[in-house]
Design an enzyme around this catalytic site. Structure first.
Site, PDB file in Angstrom:
ATOM      1  N   HIS A 108       3.827  -2.160   3.062  1.00 34.70           N
ATOM      2  CA  HIS A 108       3.729  -0.808   2.515  1.00 34.70           C
ATOM      3  C   HIS A 108       5.015  -0.451   1.777  1.00 34.70           C
ATOM      4  O   HIS A 108       6.113  -0.675   2.303  1.00 34.70           O
ATOM      5  CB  HIS A 108       3.503   0.225   3.630  1.00 34.70           C
ATOM      6  CG  HIS A 108       2.188   0.068   4.327  1.00 34.70           C
ATOM      7  ND1 HIS A 108       1.977  -0.904   5.286  1.00 34.70           N
ATOM      8  CD2 HIS A 108       1.014   0.746   4.199  1.00 34.70           C
ATOM      9  CE1 HIS A 108       0.723  -0.809   5.723  1.00 34.70           C
ATOM     10  NE2 HIS A 108       0.131   0.172   5.078  1.00 34.70           N
ATOM     11  N   ASP A 131       0.818  -1.214   0.000  1.00 38.06           N
ATOM     12  CA  ASP A 131       0.000   0.000   0.000  1.00 38.06           C
ATOM     13  C   ASP A 131       0.853   1.266   0.000  1.00 38.06           C
ATOM     14  O   ASP A 131       1.983   1.269   0.496  1.00 38.06           O
ATOM     15  CB  ASP A 131      -0.888   0.046   1.251  1.00 38.06           C
ATOM     16  CG  ASP A 131      -1.977  -1.012   1.256  1.00 38.06           C
ATOM     17  OD1 ASP A 131      -2.030  -1.810   0.309  1.00 38.06           O
ATOM     18  OD2 ASP A 131      -2.764  -1.036   2.217  1.00 38.06           O
TER      19      ASP A 131
END
Length: 217
Positions: free
Chosen positions: A185, A35
């Protein structure tokens, strides 16, 4: 350690049965997701590590970052990974009115499509809400527009500086199982823990006979 669980409880999944939390399979497959990118250097580093293990993943990109770093975004596509929508500006659904939220998602989708260039891939309507915070109305509206809302089965907590790198690694290896959707991430904030954990996770599960695939519906 935050109150958010590493492993998503079954009761939460049952409350939102139309969202994708994991892939129902007995095959030894894990679905890695990243992400908040694309981010120069960090995303490219991930692509290199994934390539070493012949692993595919899904990147939930922020539209504004794609506009800033189109070459990095193109690099994801060139390696045949999948991309998903993470809104244009990483906004919180709980604090945003429905119309504005949907507009932000659609803006990001247009940015992705404009940056496809010559890729043979086509953008799927995969969406992950930033922070996992989305209202019932927002979710219902997006699904009506054809989006598939992707949540997760396991959080690495790579962004959490209050935990050790070893704990981040253990979060994934102790909880992931066949069909798990795991969250990392490709952001500056998470980079230290992620860069420590990701290669070890790839090595750990590869030795156990797992493969790593991108989400595709």
């Amino acid at each position: 350690m935050p109150l958010i669980p590493v492993k998503t409880p079954k009761v939460i999944k049952s409350i939102f049965p139309n969202y994708v939390w994991n892939i129902d399979t007995t095959e030894k497959v894990i679905y890695l997701t990243f992400d908040d990118g694309p981010t120069p250097q960090i995303t490219n580093w991930i692509l290199n590590i994934l390539n070493q293990y012949n692993a595919k993943a899904t990147f939930f990109c922020i539209g504004a970052n794609v506009e800033k770093y189109p070459d990095v975004f193109q690099g994801i596509l060139n390696e045949n990974h999948r991309v998903g929508n993470h809104t244009q500006h990483h906004i919180k659904g709980w604090k945003t009115k429905n119309k504005a939220y949907i507009k932000n998602v659609e803006k990001a989708q247009k940015v992705f499509e404009l940056n496809l260039q010559n890729s043979e891939l086509r953008i799927q309507n995969l969406f992950r809400p930033p922070y996992g915070k989305i209202t019932f109305k927002q979710g219902k509206t997006l699904m009506a527009l054809g989006y598939k809302i992707i949540m997760w089965d396991v959080l690495s907590f790579d962004w959490d500086k209050s935990i050790t790198q070893e704990r981040c690694f253990n979060n994934v290896t102790s909880k992931a199982k066949p069909g798990s959707i795991v969250v990392f991430h490709d952001s500056v904030k998470a980079s230290k823990h992620m860069m420590y954990t990701l290669p070890k996770v790839l090595e750990h599960f590869s030795k156990k006979g797992y493969s790593f695939k991108a989400l595709e519906f």
